[in-house]
Design an enzyme around this catalytic site. Structure first.
Site, PDB file in Angstrom:
ATOM      1  N   CYS A 131      16.932  21.300  36.800  1.00 48.03           N
ATOM      2  CA  CYS A 131      17.839  21.871  37.807  1.00 48.03           C
ATOM      3  C   CYS A 131      19.035  22.626  37.230  1.00 48.03           C
ATOM      4  O   CYS A 131      19.384  23.686  37.718  1.00 48.03           O
ATOM      5  CB  CYS A 131      18.410  20.776  38.692  1.00 48.03           C
ATOM      6  SG  CYS A 131      17.218  19.752  39.519  1.00 48.03           S
ATOM      7  N   PHE A 140      11.959  22.838  44.353  1.00 51.59           N
ATOM      8  CA  PHE A 140      11.793  24.258  43.988  1.00 51.59           C
ATOM      9  C   PHE A 140      10.667  24.954  44.758  1.00 51.59           C
ATOM     10  O   PHE A 140      10.034  25.871  44.237  1.00 51.59           O
ATOM     11  CB  PHE A 140      11.574  24.403  42.468  1.00 51.59           C
ATOM     12  CG  PHE A 140      12.443  23.473  41.654  1.00 51.59           C
ATOM     13  CD1 PHE A 140      13.819  23.607  41.688  1.00 51.59           C
ATOM     14  CD2 PHE A 140      11.894  22.445  40.907  1.00 51.59           C
ATOM     15  CE1 PHE A 140      14.629  22.735  40.978  1.00 51.59           C
ATOM     16  CE2 PHE A 140      12.701  21.565  40.197  1.00 51.59           C
ATOM     17  CZ  PHE A 140      14.079  21.713  40.233  1.00 51.59           C
ATOM     18  N   GLN A 198      23.670  26.459  40.756  1.00 46.99           N
ATOM     19  CA  GLN A 198      22.400  26.985  41.261  1.00 46.99           C
ATOM     20  C   GLN A 198      21.990  28.244  40.500  1.00 46.99           C
ATOM     21  O   GLN A 198      20.834  28.435  40.160  1.00 46.99           O
ATOM     22  CB  GLN A 198      22.541  27.322  42.756  1.00 46.99           C
ATOM     23  CG  GLN A 198      22.686  26.116  43.640  1.00 46.99           C
ATOM     24  CD  GLN A 198      21.393  25.328  43.732  1.00 46.99           C
ATOM     25  OE1 GLN A 198      20.403  25.783  44.271  1.00 46.99           O
ATOM     26  NE2 GLN A 198      21.388  24.153  43.160  1.00 46.99           N
ATOM     27  N   GLU A 207      18.059  30.724  44.962  1.00 48.72           N
ATOM     28  CA  GLU A 207      16.969  31.290  44.156  1.00 48.72           C
ATOM     29  C   GLU A 207      17.343  32.546  43.377  1.00 48.72           C
ATOM     30  O   GLU A 207      16.617  32.956  42.475  1.00 48.72           O
ATOM     31  CB  GLU A 207      15.804  31.667  45.073  1.00 48.72           C
ATOM     32  CG  GLU A 207      15.258  30.544  45.893  1.00 48.72           C
ATOM     33  CD  GLU A 207      14.497  31.083  47.082  1.00 48.72           C
ATOM     34  OE1 GLU A 207      13.273  30.981  47.078  1.00 48.72           O
ATOM     35  OE2 GLU A 207      15.141  31.630  48.005  1.00 48.72           O
TER      36      GLU A 207
HETATM   37  S1  FES Z   1      16.279  17.378  36.824  1.00 48.20           S
HETATM   38 FE1  FES Z   1      18.283  17.367  36.044  1.00 48.20          FE
HETATM   39  S2  FES Z   1      19.472  17.355  37.841  1.00 48.20           S
HETATM   40 FE2  FES Z   1      17.441  17.607  38.595  1.00 48.20          FE
END
Ligand code: FES
Ligand SMILES: Cc1cc2nc3c(=O)[nH]c(=O)nc-3n(C[C@H](O)[C@H](O)[C@H](O)COP(=O)(O)OP(=O)(O)OC[C@H]3O[C@@H](n4cnc5c(N)ncnc54)[C@H](O)[C@@H]3O)c2cc1C
Ligand code: FES
Length: 1354
Positions: free
Chosen positions: A167, A822, A1218, A1285
């Site tokens: 992420c 995702f 993000q 995104e």
């Molecule tokens: S995998 Fe690291 S915060 Fe989601």
């Protein structure tokens, strides 16, 4: 079964988080992760019970992701030392823990007790998004800090080598760690009493004691002054009882007897050898890191655990060698070698330096701390990195058995397992003798992997030459390669022929020829990349040749010539340094100076669950405690891509103890899925399709049952690739087409017409939390609770209801949070929920279905592989005046989201460019692969790359700089898209100019060019890429959202809405919005869960709009409530919130309201090819610089600057997170991540060992993100924009920077510049595109004359 061992089973004693655990029936097959997560651990006196320690997460089960990291502490009674090290609990047998203290994330800190500074800093630095990787990160840092109070940045980065995060893009995690390196300084204003958050732009520095200088213009997203300080006295001490135990049990044999396996830990070598004589087939398990293939592979009746044997830990040196015990772990080996290198003269340590080079990149710190030298040598995997070096270094193995001691050479024959050179069954390796190098020795180590670190080598090598003293006449030569065959192999014959030769160019040519002849890699070789691997053999040889020449010059500068500048450039490894912490955030669009300090909107508020992520207290589906009577479910999947199911025989499965039932399509009372079947009926249409499910009392039993189900198939012809699908006319939908202008006229008036193609591979979502569902039937009315990790609760509810023939009102779906999605958890979780719900319905029991990583990757599809063909008409001045695009995606076996994806490709392919005459045709191919689905960017990452490839082709054709061709063709002012939607490109240009400026593009481009003129074998490249990204969906319907807000009598507020927390911080932003709208502090507001019982009919949380559409619904509800309170507030304007609420209640005013947002008005008419297809556009530009190694194809990301038109960011910390996270995922798609399918359609990449997502070493050394100032968006709430995104596509700037570097290499070599590259642009492609004498000399195989290991499905 198990061979009898005379001694009764001992009690296994270890500590977990400071508490003693005693297992009387320890099972040697039980691994710590599963034990911690599932076991009720009782104390010795049964006085208290541990609860399940679910903070330690399952991410892969094979040691590759770090989610399961714990710290193991042991006491060495001889050295009287306590040692701490990180470990992957998924590989750690509990029996190996006797006498150890285990610390899990719960033991580090918790909200209930005390939050540890590591946890707090990670959360406050915004280092968690979905939070699933976070406990593992905490544990890796914790173990490091227990050993090094003031670690260097290099140590920190190295400690995190083995932890993956999908992420964040790692930057905020590194930031949080940096705070432990030196005293951080928030900003220039530090000490003035003013926080840097109050300023528009400021400088953040943190000195790291000379290690790294962390300087930049930064708008700090966190305030280091709020960080609690580390206090080592607060940590657990090593239990004195374990110290006593270690002393007392020094001479005791420990035996742990399980159902099938007995674990024996002897205290002395003598006893070990007796045992080995008695049980010659028993393995010696030390680190247990050798990958297990399946249940049967790993079964052994007796396991010997030799870690308490002093001889196997010996470390000694004489005047010509080091002796290192076989049970020493690789991290210890590293420390020993570092010490030796520091102490000994350089000429003696050449082998040690070569070993150290690989020890820096081999696996992650957890594996290095567990895996033993002896285990590494004896398990001798073909790609194991140390063995070729140990072998060329003439290392010797000290063996022992009952019959005595002997020594053998660790040579190629040993590595090949030749009988006369191998260990005998009764023998063990006691220690390894690694000689000092000689003065005239030259030793080099080489490895090339998919990623710089924590990735198995594609090819590795150890090479050594010994010269006659003072000459360059070869006396001895050894060359070994790994990754070429099933074992490490030697170019023994070639080396022999070269003895006596001078070290010169003729010798090199001869060596290359000989090695090519001796070492043959067949075209069908497992692992593929055949020509690349062949090229690496000679490329490594060439580098060795140069390294030695350089070494000779350094030793005898008057006798040997210095290397030319050209040749010098081949030396040196490309390794990313510590990511330099220059982070620049500008948010001039940030909070209004007049905004109330209490109003959190626009401020970088920490993720609502940040602390819980870091303490492991955040609950994911598989962390929910088992409910009474719960069963586990394992599925049986198709092994055929296309076949009829002739029969399913479950008889044997039903006989497995604990198996309760086998569930098939016939057990579904209602509908079997919608577009995709949950259970296959009479046909399978891809490998991995679920055929039936086995439910049992435990997961092991369910899996065992699943292995026993027999399925008979009748093969049908599969269609696997886009090429196949085109041939068979196999499509999911009709063609999608957009035409603008007059394309034929455009081509006629063009100066030139060029044509080309692009292939883009698929991508795995690799969310850290695998798909999981827990279904609990209620007693009454056939109601059912479904706890599921999904982006789309409504779909789960609908599909489960229809499968069970119930109304939706009987199915209650709940999602607290999702550990990464995702796009991959929009459609697939509904099928898994149906599978589990049908089983629950049939058995009447709760059913848990948590997929293992390999099953998740096998069953679910990912991003669509893409194939595009272009014909572009251009003018000599760089204008594109006509383009004809044919785009194809591989949709897999069902429709899923493929229609939308191809529509978006067609609508978005123009990216930032205005092509007056454009025709785009899109086709979604139907094949027999697992059905591909939504993935961040929804087709745009493929379409955008395709468009940019055309730009590059035009620039190549015209000879114009790429950025000029981009500028010439970019949309300007107010414009119409290809589907005739009006938009203003002003912000696109602002981003472009700001990025040119901030990245210092032109100066750096000149520097890159200068570097390239001086370096033949290394090249740099730079690229700047613009983006027009459309947010949201092309239909209003998808944008509707609902919310429900309750105000309780005490004034506290409960918010719920239809959006789902995927890590994107949706709930955090929602709380900020409620806080602003109701003018109450954040502490008054709570979000509990997303559920179909509170907000019905929610749409899926995706397409970057999840937050803003739900925010509108939340705002609506708040405004309704605020209005209802109007009269109360009027009557008591100075009252407190609590007073108003209490009064409202007294006046019977409803304190609960629903809010609704009807959705952005969007539509697309495919007949007229016109529409207002998306709510709004978002612009961004990224500039990236890279360096490539032309000899190996390795690359390093030097710097990236991103400018994003985020408008007013509701939470800049979340939005920047993000952008960065998506960018790094994009870097993964375009440069790293490769999915392989066999010619039979079976996915071959099923875990982090074979599929590499970006790790911490893959991020740019300098990573800067700027939010475009003074920008507003009238459409979205508070003038914000959806950031989820958009950053993804900008990862393509790295792709194009690499391409730029490759083009520089090709130009210098006189090769054509109109070359084709596909995505991902991996080391293989880079190397093969930098064609040279070495790529020329390797044999090529004619396609069609052999069966490849893998096929290209794009
Ligand atoms: S995998 Fe690291 S915060 Fe989601
Ligand atoms: C996620 C992951 C990443 C990895 N990455 C890399 C990498 O990048 N590069 C690389 O080179 N390797 C890598 N490895 C492999 C790793 O180096 C080996 O698995 C490891 O060194 C084996 O050591 P061990 O102590 O865990 O062996 P174990 O699994 O405990 O034992 C392995 C085998 O060795 C035998 N054995 C062990 N000790 C002795 C002894 N003293 N005498 C006789 N027999 C013995 C055992 O009987 C057993 O058969 C990776 C492994 C994992 C899990
Ligand atoms: S779960 Fe153990 S490393 Fe992934």
């Amino acid at each position: 079964m198990a061979l009898a061992y005379p001694q009764p089973s001992d009690e296994l004693v270890f500590f977990v988080n400071g508490r003693k655990v005693t297992e009387r029936q320890a099972d040697p097959e039980e691994l710590l992760l599963y034990y911690l997560r599932k076991k009720h651990i009782l104390s010795l006196n049964f006085a208290f019970e541990f609860f399940r320690l679910s903070g330690t997460k399952y991410g892969c089960g094979v040691g590759g992701c770090g989610a399961c990291t714990v710290m193991i502490s042991t006491y060495d009674p001889v050295a009287k030392q306590i040692q701490h090290h990180p470990a992957n609990s998924c590989l750690l047998p509990i029996c190996s823990l006797h006498g150890a203290a285990v610390t899990t994330v719960e033991g580090v800190g918790s909200i209930k007790a005390r939050i540890h500074p590591i946890q707090e800093r990670l959360a406050k630095c915004h280092g968690s998004q979905c939070g699933f990787c976070t406990p593992g990160m905490v544990m890796s840092i914790y173990a490091l800090l227990r050993n090094h109070v003031r670690p260097s940045m290099e140590q920190i980065i190295s400690a995190l080598d083995g932890n993956l995060c999908r992420c964040t893009g790692y930057r905020p995690i590194i930031d949080s760690c940096m705070s432990f390196v030196g005293e951080p300084t928030c900003c220039q204003l530090r000490g003035t009493g003013q926080c840097c958050l109050d300023k528009e732009e400021c400088v953040c520095t943190s000195s790291t004691e000379g290690q790294v200088s962390y300087i930049g213009f930064i708008y700090c997203l966190c305030n280091p002054e709020e960080f609690p300080s580390m206090d080592p006295t607060q940590e657990f001490i090593f239990p004195p009882e374990l110290m006593r135990m270690a002393q007392e049990q020094q001479k005791t044999t420990l035996v742990f007897r399980g159902k099938r396996t007995t674990w024996i830990s002897p205290p002395s070598l003598k006893e070990l050898l007796e045992l080995k004589a008695k049980y010659p087939n028993a393995p010696l398990v030390v680190g247990n890191t050798r990958l297990k293939k399946n249940h049967h592979d790993t079964y052994h009746p007796i396991i010997l655990h030799p870690v308490r044997i002093p001889e196997m830990h010996v470390v000694s040196s004489t005047n010509n060698r080091l002796v290192i015990g076989a049970a020493c772990c690789l991290a210890q080996l590293r420390n020993i070698l570092m010490e030796a290198v520091a102490k000994l003269p350089q000429e003696k340590t050449k082998i040690y330096q070569a070993l150290l080079q690989h020890l820096r990149t081999l696996a992650g710190e957890q594996i290095r701390s567990m895996a033993s030298l002896g285990g590494h040598i004896v398990s001798r995997g073909s790609t194991w990195d140390l063995n070729p070096i140990l072998s060329v270094g003439k290392s010797v193995l000290n063996l022992a058995s009952e019959d005595g001691e002997r020594q053998i050479l660790l040579n190629d024959q040993f590595l090949a397992g030749c009988e006369n050179a191998d260990l005998k069954a009764k023998e063990v390796v006691v220690s390894v003798l690694i000689p000092y190098s000689l003065k005239d020795d030259f030793i080099s180590a080489f490895r090339q992997a998919g990623s710089q670190k924590n990735a198995f080598s594609i090819v590795n090598s150890g090479m050594r030459v010994l010269f006659n003293p003072g000459t360059d006449t070869i006396v001895d030569l050894s060359i070994l390669y790994g990754g070429i065959g099933s074992t490490t192999i030697s170019a023994r014959k070639s080396c022999k022929k070269l003895i006596g030769r001078q070290w010169n160019d003729q010798m090199l040519n001869e060596a290359c020829r000989l090695v090519r002849e001796e070492i043959f890699l067949p075209p069908s070789a497992q692992g593929g990349k055949v020509e690349y691997r062949r090229t690496l053999l000679v490329s490594f040889l060439f580098r060795f040749y140069l390294e030695v020449l350089h070494g000779l010059y350094q030793m005898y500068p008057f006798r040997y010539a210095e290397l030319s500048q050209k040749r010098m450039s081949a030396l040196g490894l490309l390794q990313s340094g510590v990511p330099q912490g220059v982070q620049i955030y500008q948010m001039r669009c940030d909070v209004d100076p007049g905004q109330s300090p209490q109003d959190p909107v626009g401020r970088p508020i920490m993720h609502q669950s940040g602390i819980k992520h870091a303490t492991g207290e955040a609950v994911y589906i598989d962390d929910i405690r088992p409910v009474d009577g719960e069963l586990s479910l394992a599925v049986v999947t198709s092994i055929k891509a296309h076949a009829k199911i002739i029969s399913i025989d479950a008889l044997e499965a039903l006989q497995v103890p604990g198996v309760v039932d086998v569930v098939t399509a016939r057990d579904i009372p209602g509908e079997n899925g919608k577009d995709e079947q949950a259970y296959a009926e009479d046909k399978v249409i891809c490998v991995g399709q679920i055929i039936c499910a086995v439910v049992a009392e435990s997961l092991t039993q369910a899996k065992c049952g699943a292995e026993k189900v027999k399925i008979v198939y009748e093969d049908l012809e599969p269609v696997l690739t886009i090429e196949d699908a085109i041939k068979h006319n196999s499509y999911i939908t009709e063609e999608k087409k957009i035409e603008k202008g007059d394309i034929e006229k455009g081509f006629k008036s063009a100066d030139e017409i060029i044509e080309g193609e692009l292939h883009i591979g698929g991508q795995e979502h690799f969310y850290l939390e695998t798909n999981s569902v827990l279904v609990i039937p209620r007693v009454e009315d056939k109601e059912m609770d479904v706890y599921v990790s999904t982006q789309h609760v409504t779909d789960v509810q609908e599909l489960v209801a229809s499968a069970l023939n119930l109304q939706s009102n009987k199915i209650m779906c709940h999602v607290k949070r999702v550990g990464g999605a995702f796009g991959g958890k929009i459609t697939k979780p509904s099928l898994f929920a149906v599978v589990a719900a049908v089983a629950a319905n049939k058995t009447g029991c709760p059913v848990r279905f948590a997929l293992e990583r390999n099953m998740d990757m096998l069953i679910t599809g990912g991003r669509h592989p893409f194939f595009g063909k272009y014909k572009v008409g251009l003018m000599n001045d760089g204008r594109i005046i006509a383009a004809d695009f044919q785009c194809y995606i591989n949709g897999g076996c069902t429709k899923d989201e493929s229609e939308l994806v191809i529509e978006y490709i067609v609508l978005k392919v123009d990216n930032a460019y205005n092509i007056p005459n454009l025709r785009v045709r899109g086709h979604a191919c139907k094949t027999n692969l697992p059905s591909n689905t939504a993935f961040s960017g929804f087709g745009f990452p493929q379409a955008g790359l395709f468009m940019e490839m055309c730009i590059v082709a035009v620039a190549t054709q015209t000879g114009l700089p790429h950025e000029k061709v981009r500028e010439i063709n970019m949309y300007k002012g107010v414009n119409l898209t290809s589907f005739k939607e009006e938009f203003n490109a002003e912000n696109l240009w602002k981003c472009w100019e700001e990025c040119l400026d901030k990245s210092d593009y032109y100066n750096r481009k000149a520097m890159v060019e200068e570097f390239n003129t001086k370096n033949y074998w290394k090249k740099k490249g730079i690229a700047i890429i613009p983006m027009k990204f459309s947010v949201g969906f092309n239909a209003t319907y998808f944008h509707q959202a609902g919310a429900l807000i309750h105000i309780y009598i005490d004034g506290s507020v409960l918010v719920t809405h239809g959006g789902i927390e995927l890590g994107q911080g949706i709930h955090t932003k929602m709380l900020q919005i409620v806080s602003r709208e109701l003018k109450i502090p954040l502490s008054y507001i709570h979000f509990c869960e997303t559920s179909t019982t509170t907000v019905p009919n929610g749409k899926y949380t995706a397409a970057s709009v999840g937050t803003e559409i739900n925010a509108r619904a939340v705002q609506d509800a708040c405004q309704i409530l605020w209005k209802r309170l109007d009269p109360i507030r009027r009557d008591n304007p100075n009252g407190r919130w609590e007073d108003w609420i209490s009064e409202a209640h007294k006046q019977s005013i409803s304190l609960s309201a629903t809010g609704y947002f009807k959705g952005y008005v969007t539509d697309m008419n495919w007949d007229t090819q016109k529409g207002h297809a998306f709510p709004y556009f978002l612009f961004g530009v990224a500039c990236s610089e890279v360096e490539i190694d032309c000899l190996t194809g390795a690359h390093k990301n030097i710097r990236t600057d991103i400018i994003m038109d985020a408008c007013f960011s509701i939470n800049p910390a979340i939005d920047i997170g993000q952008i960065e996270g998506a960018f790094i995922q994009g870097v993964g798609l375009y440069t790293l991540e490769e999915i392989y399918f066999s010619p039979e359609g079976e996915q071959l990449t099923l875990g982090p060992d074979t599929y590499k997502i970006p790790a911490i070493c893959d991020i740019p050394e300098q990573f800067r993100v700027y939010l475009l100032p003074n920008s507003r968006n009238s459409i979205a709430i508070y003038s914000s924009k959806g950031m989820g995104e958009a950053g993804f596509f900008l990862g393509s700037s790295v792709f194009f920077a690499i391409r730029d570097a490759v083009a520089a290499a090709r130009k210098e070599r006189g090769l054509p510049l109109d070359f084709t590259l596909s995505s991902p642009l991996t080391a293989e492609q880079i190397r093969m595109a930098c064609a040279d004498v070495f790529t020329e000399m390797i044999p090529k195989d004619k396609p069609g004359t052999y069966k490849p290991w893998a096929i290209n499905v794009s």
